[in-house]
Design a protein around this motif. Structure first.
Motif, PDB file in Angstrom:
ATOM      1  N   ARG A 162      51.537  19.324 -15.198  1.00 49.55           N
ATOM      2  CA  ARG A 162      52.698  19.130 -16.040  1.00 49.55           C
ATOM      3  C   ARG A 162      53.888  18.999 -15.099  1.00 49.55           C
ATOM      4  O   ARG A 162      53.940  19.720 -14.101  1.00 49.55           O
ATOM      5  CB  ARG A 162      52.830  20.401 -16.887  1.00 49.55           C
ATOM      6  CG  ARG A 162      53.909  20.349 -17.881  1.00 49.55           C
ATOM      7  CD  ARG A 162      53.890  21.591 -18.742  1.00 49.55           C
ATOM      8  NE  ARG A 162      55.063  21.523 -19.603  1.00 49.55           N
ATOM      9  CZ  ARG A 162      55.368  22.422 -20.506  1.00 49.55           C
ATOM     10  NH1 ARG A 162      54.589  23.467 -20.691  1.00 49.55           N
ATOM     11  NH2 ARG A 162      56.443  22.284 -21.240  1.00 49.55           N
ATOM     12  N   GLU A 296      65.326  17.578 -28.830  1.00 52.55           N
ATOM     13  CA  GLU A 296      64.352  18.449 -28.192  1.00 52.55           C
ATOM     14  C   GLU A 296      64.576  18.425 -26.692  1.00 52.55           C
ATOM     15  O   GLU A 296      65.049  17.433 -26.136  1.00 52.55           O
ATOM     16  CB  GLU A 296      62.913  18.059 -28.529  1.00 52.55           C
ATOM     17  CG  GLU A 296      62.524  16.642 -28.310  1.00 52.55           C
ATOM     18  CD  GLU A 296      61.105  16.402 -28.834  1.00 52.55           C
ATOM     19  OE1 GLU A 296      60.176  17.053 -28.317  1.00 52.55           O
ATOM     20  OE2 GLU A 296      60.930  15.585 -29.754  1.00 52.55           O
ATOM     21  N   THR A 297      64.270  19.561 -26.054  1.00 55.86           N
ATOM     22  CA  THR A 297      64.432  19.622 -24.607  1.00 55.86           C
ATOM     23  C   THR A 297      63.236  18.950 -23.957  1.00 55.86           C
ATOM     24  O   THR A 297      62.121  18.990 -24.480  1.00 55.86           O
ATOM     25  CB  THR A 297      64.514  21.076 -24.116  1.00 55.86           C
ATOM     26  OG1 THR A 297      63.302  21.752 -24.446  1.00 55.86           O
ATOM     27  CG2 THR A 297      65.686  21.813 -24.737  1.00 55.86           C
ATOM     28  N   SER A 298      63.462  18.336 -22.806  1.00 60.12           N
ATOM     29  CA  SER A 298      62.353  17.728 -22.066  1.00 60.12           C
ATOM     30  C   SER A 298      62.763  17.578 -20.604  1.00 60.12           C
ATOM     31  O   SER A 298      63.948  17.688 -20.275  1.00 60.12           O
ATOM     32  CB  SER A 298      61.978  16.374 -22.675  1.00 60.12           C
ATOM     33  OG  SER A 298      63.101  15.565 -22.817  1.00 60.12           O
ATOM     34  N   PRO A 299      61.787  17.333 -19.728  1.00 57.40           N
ATOM     35  CA  PRO A 299      62.132  17.173 -18.314  1.00 57.40           C
ATOM     36  C   PRO A 299      63.126  16.032 -18.114  1.00 57.40           C
ATOM     37  O   PRO A 299      63.212  15.121 -18.956  1.00 57.40           O
ATOM     38  CB  PRO A 299      60.792  16.849 -17.655  1.00 57.40           C
ATOM     39  CG  PRO A 299      59.757  17.390 -18.584  1.00 57.40           C
ATOM     40  CD  PRO A 299      60.334  17.245 -19.959  1.00 57.40           C
ATOM     41  N   GLY A 302      65.490  13.752 -19.759  1.00 59.79           N
ATOM     42  CA  GLY A 302      65.688  14.267 -21.113  1.00 59.79           C
ATOM     43  C   GLY A 302      66.730  15.369 -21.141  1.00 59.79           C
ATOM     44  O   GLY A 302      67.308  15.737 -20.109  1.00 59.79           O
ATOM     45  N   THR A 305      66.427  21.976 -20.680  1.00 67.32           N
ATOM     46  CA  THR A 305      66.234  23.284 -21.311  1.00 67.32           C
ATOM     47  C   THR A 305      67.361  24.256 -20.944  1.00 67.32           C
ATOM     48  O   THR A 305      67.720  25.124 -21.729  1.00 67.32           O
ATOM     49  CB  THR A 305      64.858  23.886 -20.917  1.00 67.32           C
ATOM     50  OG1 THR A 305      64.801  25.227 -21.377  1.00 67.32           O
ATOM     51  CG2 THR A 305      64.625  23.888 -19.423  1.00 67.32           C
ATOM     52  N   GLN A 308      70.025  24.125 -23.485  1.00 63.38           N
ATOM     53  CA  GLN A 308      69.652  24.361 -24.902  1.00 63.38           C
ATOM     54  C   GLN A 308      70.499  25.465 -25.514  1.00 63.38           C
ATOM     55  O   GLN A 308      71.044  25.331 -26.624  1.00 63.38           O
ATOM     56  CB  GLN A 308      68.151  24.668 -24.967  1.00 63.38           C
ATOM     57  CG  GLN A 308      67.617  25.018 -26.336  1.00 63.38           C
ATOM     58  CD  GLN A 308      67.432  26.520 -26.480  1.00 63.38           C
ATOM     59  OE1 GLN A 308      68.189  27.200 -27.162  1.00 63.38           O
ATOM     60  NE2 GLN A 308      66.438  27.069 -25.823  1.00 63.38           N
ATOM     61  N   ARG A 325      64.475  21.642 -30.822  1.00 68.17           N
ATOM     62  CA  ARG A 325      63.123  22.046 -30.427  1.00 68.17           C
ATOM     63  C   ARG A 325      63.109  22.314 -28.922  1.00 68.17           C
ATOM     64  O   ARG A 325      63.570  21.486 -28.127  1.00 68.17           O
ATOM     65  CB  ARG A 325      62.141  20.927 -30.782  1.00 68.17           C
ATOM     66  CG  ARG A 325      60.706  21.291 -30.544  1.00 68.17           C
ATOM     67  CD  ARG A 325      59.803  20.103 -30.893  1.00 68.17           C
ATOM     68  NE  ARG A 325      58.527  20.251 -30.227  1.00 68.17           N
ATOM     69  CZ  ARG A 325      57.493  20.900 -30.743  1.00 68.17           C
ATOM     70  NH1 ARG A 325      57.567  21.415 -31.934  1.00 68.17           N
ATOM     71  NH2 ARG A 325      56.369  21.003 -30.059  1.00 68.17           N
ATOM     72  N   GLU A 326      62.558  23.465 -28.532  1.00 71.54           N
ATOM     73  CA  GLU A 326      62.482  23.848 -27.114  1.00 71.54           C
ATOM     74  C   GLU A 326      61.058  23.616 -26.617  1.00 71.54           C
ATOM     75  O   GLU A 326      60.128  24.271 -27.074  1.00 71.54           O
ATOM     76  CB  GLU A 326      62.888  25.327 -26.958  1.00 71.54           C
ATOM     77  CG  GLU A 326      62.639  25.928 -25.591  1.00 71.54           C
ATOM     78  CD  GLU A 326      63.347  25.216 -24.451  1.00 71.54           C
ATOM     79  OE1 GLU A 326      64.579  25.190 -24.444  1.00 71.54           O
ATOM     80  OE2 GLU A 326      62.642  24.681 -23.557  1.00 71.54           O
ATOM     81  N   ASN A 327      60.906  22.666 -25.689  1.00 69.31           N
ATOM     82  CA  ASN A 327      59.565  22.282 -25.239  1.00 69.31           C
ATOM     83  C   ASN A 327      59.161  22.866 -23.893  1.00 69.31           C
ATOM     84  O   ASN A 327      58.023  22.682 -23.462  1.00 69.31           O
ATOM     85  CB  ASN A 327      59.470  20.752 -25.130  1.00 69.31           C
ATOM     86  CG  ASN A 327      59.432  20.101 -26.490  1.00 69.31           C
ATOM     87  OD1 ASN A 327      58.819  20.623 -27.417  1.00 69.31           O
ATOM     88  ND2 ASN A 327      60.104  18.973 -26.638  1.00 69.31           N
ATOM     89  N   ILE A 328      60.086  23.509 -23.187  1.00 71.65           N
ATOM     90  CA  ILE A 328      59.759  23.922 -21.810  1.00 71.65           C
ATOM     91  C   ILE A 328      59.420  25.408 -21.717  1.00 71.65           C
ATOM     92  O   ILE A 328      58.405  25.784 -21.142  1.00 71.65           O
ATOM     93  CB  ILE A 328      60.928  23.606 -20.835  1.00 71.65           C
ATOM     94  CG1 ILE A 328      61.455  22.180 -21.041  1.00 71.65           C
ATOM     95  CG2 ILE A 328      60.499  23.840 -19.387  1.00 71.65           C
ATOM     96  CD1 ILE A 328      60.535  21.063 -20.659  1.00 71.65           C
TER      97      ILE A 328
END
Ligand code: EPZ
Length: 433
Positions: A162, A296-299, A302, A305, A308, A325-328
Motif C-alpha cells: 500500500r 475522502e482522504t487519500s494519498p 489526494g 489525512t 482531515q 471519509r477517512e481512508n488512511i
C-alpha cells in the motif's frame, strides 16, 4: 505542563509565514547521517519537539547534530558508531523507525524498538520489515525490538502493498548505500518523498522517479554532506487556511508551494472561500457562512489525512451536512472533544457526518493526536467564550510557535502554565498538623 487558552470570535486577518515541513525534516535529518564526508547544513528546519527527538536519537547513535545561532541544523554522520536505538526516545515518535534504514544501510546492523500503539490506529511497520528482508537483512523480533543483521545489503525489487510514506522513506534510506539497484514499486508520491530524493541526490545518491509510482535507486559507495533547505509545511499551511475559513477571516499564507496544496485549495474553494493565488503565497477570504463539503482522504495528490481534522472542525459551522471519509488511519477519536464544544458529528466506521450548527461554545478539551490538536485550536478560535486546550505537548510535536502565529493574525490565544498532578500531594497536605 501548559495549556492553551483561547477566547474565540475574532476573525483572522494579516499574514502568516509557514515553517519548514516537519515530515520532510524528520526524513532528511536521518538521511543526512548517511554521509561520511563532511557535514550537512539544513535550513528551514521547524523547531518542534519531533525534530528535537530525532536529533537526540541520532546523537545517541554517535551522530553529531546541533543547531547554530541562525537556527540551521548541522548533521555529521561520520561518527555514527552505535546500532542500538534507545527505547525511551524512539517510543515518542514513529518516524524514529527511519533509524532502522540508516543503521542497516550504514552499519549493516540495527536494533530498533518496534513502534507500539498509536492514538490514530495500530500503524504497523510490517511493510518496512519485509522490505529490509528483501534487501538481504536477517530480521528477528525480540523483546520488543527489531534486530537486523546484514553483511551484504543488496538492491532488490520491492512492491509495497500500500502506498506508504514511512516505508518509502525507510527503503530509500536503506537502499542508497546498498550494492546494485533497488526498484521500489507502488511508492508514496508525497512532496516529502520528492524533497528527500532531491536532498539525497545532492549528497551524491542516484535516485530516480520520486513523485511517481516507481523509484529506482542505484547504490553508491559513499555520500557527502551538503547545504539544503527543506520544503514548506503544506499541513501547517492548510491548517491556517481552514482557521481563516472558520473565523470568516482574510489572511495571506506565505512561503508555500501552491502545487503541494492543490486538493486543500480546491476543497476550501468548494466550501465558499475566495482564493487568490500568488507565486509562493495564497490569500484566503471568507464572507458569510461556509458551505458543507463531501470528501475522502487519500494519498497525495489526494486530500491529506493530516488535514482531515482541521477540515472537520471548519465544517462544524457550515450551512448543512458534510460527509468526510477517512481512508488512511483511525482518526476520529477527537470528535468527542468537538462534540463537547457543541458540534453535531456522527461517526460510522470510517465516515464522519457533520451537521453544521449555528455556534460552537468554548470548553476545556483534551488533545488526542497532533492534527486533532490543530482542529481543537481552530474550533476554539471560532467558538463563543473560553476554550482551554490540554495536552499541548502533542501540538508542540509538530507546530512551531502556533499560538504566536495565531496571535499575530488577531486571535486571542495564550499559553498558560498549569498545576499538574505531580503537585497533588502539596495541594492536599494538611498545613496545621
Ligand atoms: C506519514 O505516516 C506521516 N508521518 C503522517 O503524518 C501521515 O499522516 C501519513 O504519512 C500519511 O500521509 C510522517 O511522515 C512522520 P503511511 P506513516 O506509512 O509513514 C499502513 C502527522 O500528523 N501501513 O503512509 O506512518 C498504515 O497503517 C503524521 O504529521 C501498514 O499497514 O504513514 C496506514 O494505514 C501522522 N504497514 C497506511 O499504510 C506498514 O508497514 C499509510 O501509512 C506501514 C503502513
Amino acid at each position: 505542563m501548559a495549556r492553551l487558552v483561547i477566547h474565540g470570535g475574532n476573525a483572522l486577518h494579516g499574514e502568516v509565514r509557514i515553517s519548514g515541513a516537519k515530515n520532510s525534516a524528520l526524513a532528511i535529518i536521518v538521511a543526512a547521517a548517511l554521509a561520511t564526508e563532511g557535514e550537512s547544513v539544513l535550513e528551514n528546519i521547524p523547531h518542534d519537539s519531533d525534530v528535537g527527538t530525532i536529533c537526540l536519537i541520532l546523537r545517541s547513535l554517535g551522530v553529531e547534530a546541533w543547531f547554530d545561532s541562525q537556527g540551521r541544523l548541522h548533521v555529521n554522520g561520520k561518527t555514527l558508531n552505535r546500532y542500538q536505538a534507545p527505547y525511551d526516545l524512539v517510543r515518542k515518535m514513529r518516524a524514529s523507525f527511519y533509524c532502522a534504514g540508516l543503521l542497516i544501510g550504514r552499519l549493516g546492523r540495527a536494533e530498533v524498538p518496534l513502534p507500539g500503539g498509536c492514538a490514530i490506529g495500530s500503524r504497523p511497520v510490517d511493510f518496512h520489515i519485509r522490505g529490509f528482508s528483501q534487501m538481504g537483512a536477517d530480521i528477528t523480533i525480540e523483546h520488543g525490538f527489531m534486530k537486523a543483521q546484514c553483511n551484504d545489503l543488496r538492491g532488490a525489487n520491492y512492491y509495497i502493498n500500500r502506498s506508504s510514506v514511512g516505508t518509502t522513506i525507510n527503503m530509500m534510506i536503506a537502499a542508497i548505500l546498498a550494492k546494485g539497484t533497488t526498484v521500489l514499486e507502488n511508492v508514496a508520491k508525497e512532496p516529502e518523498i520528492v524533497d528527500l530524493a532531491i536532498f539525497l541526490n545532492g549528497m551524491g545518491a542516484k535516485v530516480r522517479g520520486a513523485g511517481t509510482d516507481v523509484i529506482r535507486i542505484d547504490g553508491v559507495e559513499s555520500l557527502h554532506g551538503i547545504e539544503y533547505s527543506i520544503i514548506p509545511d503544506r499541513i501547517e499551511a492548510g491548517t491556517f487556511m481552514f482557521a481563516a475559513a472558520i473565523t470568516g477571516g482574510d489572511i495571506i499564507v506565505k512561503d508555500i508551494v501552491l502545487e503541494h496544496l492543490r486538493s486543500p485549495i480546491i476543497k476550501i474553494e468548494e466550501a465558499g472561500a475566495i482564493i487568490e493565488k500568488g507565486t509562493t503565497e495564497v490569500r484566503v477570504r471568507v464572507n458569510g457562512q461556509l458551505q458543507p463539503i463531501d470528501l475522502e482522504t487519500s494519498p497525495y495528490p489526494g486530500f491529506p489525512t493530516d488535514l482531515q481534522q482541521p477540515l472537520v472542525a471548519a465544517m462544524c459551522l457550515a450551512d448543512g451536512a458534510s460527509v468526510i471519509r477517512e481512508n488512511i488511519f483511525d482518526r476520529f477519536r477527537y470528535v468527542d472533544e468537538l462534540r463537547r464544544m457543541g458540534a453535531d458529528i456522527r461517526v460510522e466506521r470510517e465516515t464522519a457526518i457533520i451537521r453544521g450548527v449555528p455556534q460552537l461554545t468554548g470548553a476545556p478539551v483534551e488533545v488526542t493526536d497532533l492534527r486533532a490538536g490543530a482542529a481543537l485550536v481552530i474550533a476554539g478560535l471560532a467558538a463563543s467564550g473560553r476554550t482551554e486546550i490540554y495536552g499541548l505537548d502533542i501540538i508542540d510535536r509538530g507546530y512551531e510557535n502556533l499560538e504566536e502565529k495565531f496571535r499575530n493574525l488577531g486571535a486571542d490565544i495564550a499559553r498558560e502554565e498549569t498545576r499538574e498532578v505531580t503537585d497533588i500531594f502539596s495541594q492536599i497536605q494538611r498545613v496545621n498538623v
